[in-house]
Design an enzyme around this catalytic site. Structure first.
Site, PDB file in Angstrom:
ATOM      1  N   ASP A  23      50.079 -12.800  11.570  1.00  0.00           N
ATOM      2  CA  ASP A  23      51.053 -11.749  11.264  1.00  0.00           C
ATOM      3  C   ASP A  23      52.401 -12.365  10.880  1.00  0.00           C
ATOM      4  OD1 ASP A  23      52.053  -9.224  10.990  1.00  0.00           O
ATOM      5  OD2 ASP A  23      52.233  -8.818  13.135  1.00  0.00           O
ATOM      6  N   SER A  68      42.457  -5.982   7.700  1.00  0.00           N
ATOM      7  CA  SER A  68      41.958  -5.015   8.679  1.00  0.00           C
ATOM      8  C   SER A  68      41.531  -3.725   7.978  1.00  0.00           C
ATOM      9  CB  SER A  68      43.047  -4.704   9.709  1.00  0.00           C
ATOM     10  OG  SER A  68      43.935  -3.737   9.207  1.00  0.00           O
ATOM     11  N   GLU A  70      42.591  -1.037   8.577  1.00  0.00           N
ATOM     12  CA  GLU A  70      43.801  -0.213   8.429  1.00  0.00           C
ATOM     13  C   GLU A  70      44.681  -0.697   7.272  1.00  0.00           C
ATOM     14  OE1 GLU A  70      42.703  -1.218  11.621  1.00  0.00           O
ATOM     15  OE2 GLU A  70      41.804   0.775  11.754  1.00  0.00           O
ATOM     16  N   ASN A  71      44.400  -1.894   6.751  1.00  0.00           N
ATOM     17  CA  ASN A  71      45.237  -2.426   5.660  1.00  0.00           C
ATOM     18  C   ASN A  71      45.099  -1.625   4.359  1.00  0.00           C
ATOM     19  OD1 ASN A  71      45.022  -5.941   6.661  1.00  0.00           O
ATOM     20  ND2 ASN A  71      46.609  -4.438   7.090  1.00  0.00           N
ATOM     21  N   GLU A 206      42.075 -15.255  26.934  1.00  0.00           N
ATOM     22  CA  GLU A 206      43.495 -15.471  27.213  1.00  0.00           C
ATOM     23  C   GLU A 206      44.269 -15.035  25.972  1.00  0.00           C
ATOM     24  OE1 GLU A 206      44.903 -16.510  30.034  1.00  0.00           O
ATOM     25  OE2 GLU A 206      42.930 -16.604  30.975  1.00  0.00           O
TER      26      GLU A 206
HETATM   27  C1  FPP Z   1      50.083 -10.126   7.972  1.00  0.00           C
HETATM   28  O1  FPP Z   1      51.363 -10.199   7.444  1.00  0.00           O
HETATM   29  C2  FPP Z   1      49.066 -10.698   7.116  1.00  0.00           C
HETATM   30  C3  FPP Z   1      48.119  -9.996   6.417  1.00  0.00           C
HETATM   31  C4  FPP Z   1      48.049  -8.534   6.353  1.00  0.00           C
HETATM   32  C5  FPP Z   1      47.098 -10.627   5.642  1.00  0.00           C
HETATM   33  C6  FPP Z   1      46.718 -12.018   6.039  1.00  0.00           C
HETATM   34  C7  FPP Z   1      46.673 -12.799   4.821  1.00  0.00           C
HETATM   35  C8  FPP Z   1      46.875 -14.123   4.733  1.00  0.00           C
HETATM   36  C9  FPP Z   1      47.071 -15.013   5.881  1.00  0.00           C
HETATM   37  C10 FPP Z   1      46.919 -14.775   3.421  1.00  0.00           C
HETATM   38  C11 FPP Z   1      45.614 -15.319   3.045  1.00  0.00           C
HETATM   39  C12 FPP Z   1      44.820 -14.193   2.660  1.00  0.00           C
HETATM   40  C13 FPP Z   1      43.602 -14.207   2.215  1.00  0.00           C
HETATM   41  C14 FPP Z   1      43.027 -12.875   1.956  1.00  0.00           C
HETATM   42  C15 FPP Z   1      42.836 -15.446   1.969  1.00  0.00           C
HETATM   43  P1  FPP Z   1      52.149  -8.853   7.181  1.00  0.00           P
HETATM   44  O2  FPP Z   1      52.099  -8.579   5.716  1.00  0.00           O
HETATM   45  O3  FPP Z   1      51.625  -7.767   8.047  1.00  0.00           O
HETATM   46  O4  FPP Z   1      53.584  -9.310   7.617  1.00  0.00           O
HETATM   47  P2  FPP Z   1      54.761  -8.383   8.159  1.00  0.00           P
HETATM   48  O5  FPP Z   1      54.275  -7.762   9.438  1.00  0.00           O
HETATM   49  O6  FPP Z   1      55.860  -9.366   8.373  1.00  0.00           O
HETATM   50  O7  FPP Z   1      55.061  -7.383   7.084  1.00  0.00           O
END
Ligand code: FPP
Length: 239
Positions: A23, A68, A70-71, A206
């Site tokens: 995150d 997720s 939810e995304n 944990e």
């Molecule tokens: C959370 O950050 C991250 C995600 C929703 C996606 C995770 C994706 C990656 C680690 C990049 C690599 C991805 C792939 C698909 C290979 P956020 O956007 O929720 O951050 P914020 O809470 O600061 O807005």
């Protein structure tokens, strides 16, 4: 009902199975006045580093929450960006992943993605299926409640005797069936929620919440998390 097994890692044991809620990509980008996609790209770099570090630390299974269920609520443009990044990431990384002996697995209902992405994922999983190094589990269109609902539906469809259903009956029908128990669940960026990730599997895991934004996560951060884990005493409800 069966109790926890005795061969789980106890105090001073190293974690066999580590999961991460990656995150903070958006906030990392915002701090730099960059578009959110720049944060996701930097997050993909952190992903590469962390996979390599997990192998060096002897972690058997690394499970990462990449998308997720939810995304889908995010703007269409960000979903398209994440799918583009996923395509790019698999194409660019699969050779190195296969070469490193990593076995790729997916949890979640990823078949709802675009057909070309599904094909890319299936090919990547097949290509690494015979490997025996770190198991890399990527959660794609994953939601723990949805996973449990799918398991319960499977049990109902099999017409099992309700009295015969126990913890193992459900565990064996989850996407994580046959993976070792989850030892350590890390969430980056200071949020202290599970956000529908591995709710069943986290029963005795944990939990570690770190303030580092995901794009800043690296081998040192993973090592610190493992070192924190080994100091903890796990009792599984006992004394
Ligand atoms: C959370 O950050 C991250 C995600 C929703 C996606 C995770 C994706 C990656 C680690 C990049 C690599 C991805 C792939 C698909 C290979 P956020 O956007 O929720 O951050 P914020 O809470 O600061 O807005």
């Amino acid at each position: 009902m069966s109790g926890p097994v005795d061969d789980r890692s106890g105090r001073s044991g190293r974690p066999r199975h580590v999961a991460i809620i990656m995150d903070g990509n958006g906030r990392w980008a915002k701090k730099r006045l960059l578009p959110r996609i720049a944060g996701h790209r930097a997050g993909a770099e952190a992903l590469r580093r962390t996979i390599r570090a997990a192998g060096q630390l002897g972690i058997e299974v690394l499970t990462l929450y990449a998308f997720s269920s939810e995304n889908w609520r995010r703007p269409a443009s960000e979903i398209a960006d994440l799918m583009g990044l996923l395509r790019h990431y698999i194409r660019a990384e699969i050779a190195e992943i296969a070469e490193a002996g990593i076995r790729l697995r997916i949890i979640g209902d990823y078949r709802r993605f675009e057909p070309d992405v599904v094909t890319l994922i299936d090919d990547a999983v097949m290509r690494t299926a015979g490997n025996s190094g770190t198991t890399l589990v990527i959660a794609l269109n994953y939601g723990a409640q949805d996973e449990i609902v799918r398991a319960v539906r499977a049990i109902a469809a099999e017409g099992l005797d309700p009295a015969a259903i126990d913890v193992d009956t459900i565990g064996a029908r989850l996407d994580t069936a046959d993976l070792p128990p989850l030892d350590l669940l890390i969430r980056t960026s200071g949020e202290r929620r599970l956000s529908n990730f591995l709710l069943w599997q986290a029963a005795y895991a944990e939990l570690l919440f770190v303030d580092t934004l995901w794009p800043d996560f690296d081998a040192a951060a993973l090592t610190a998390a493992v070192n924190d884990f080994v100091t903890r005493e796990r009792r599984y409800g006992g004394l």
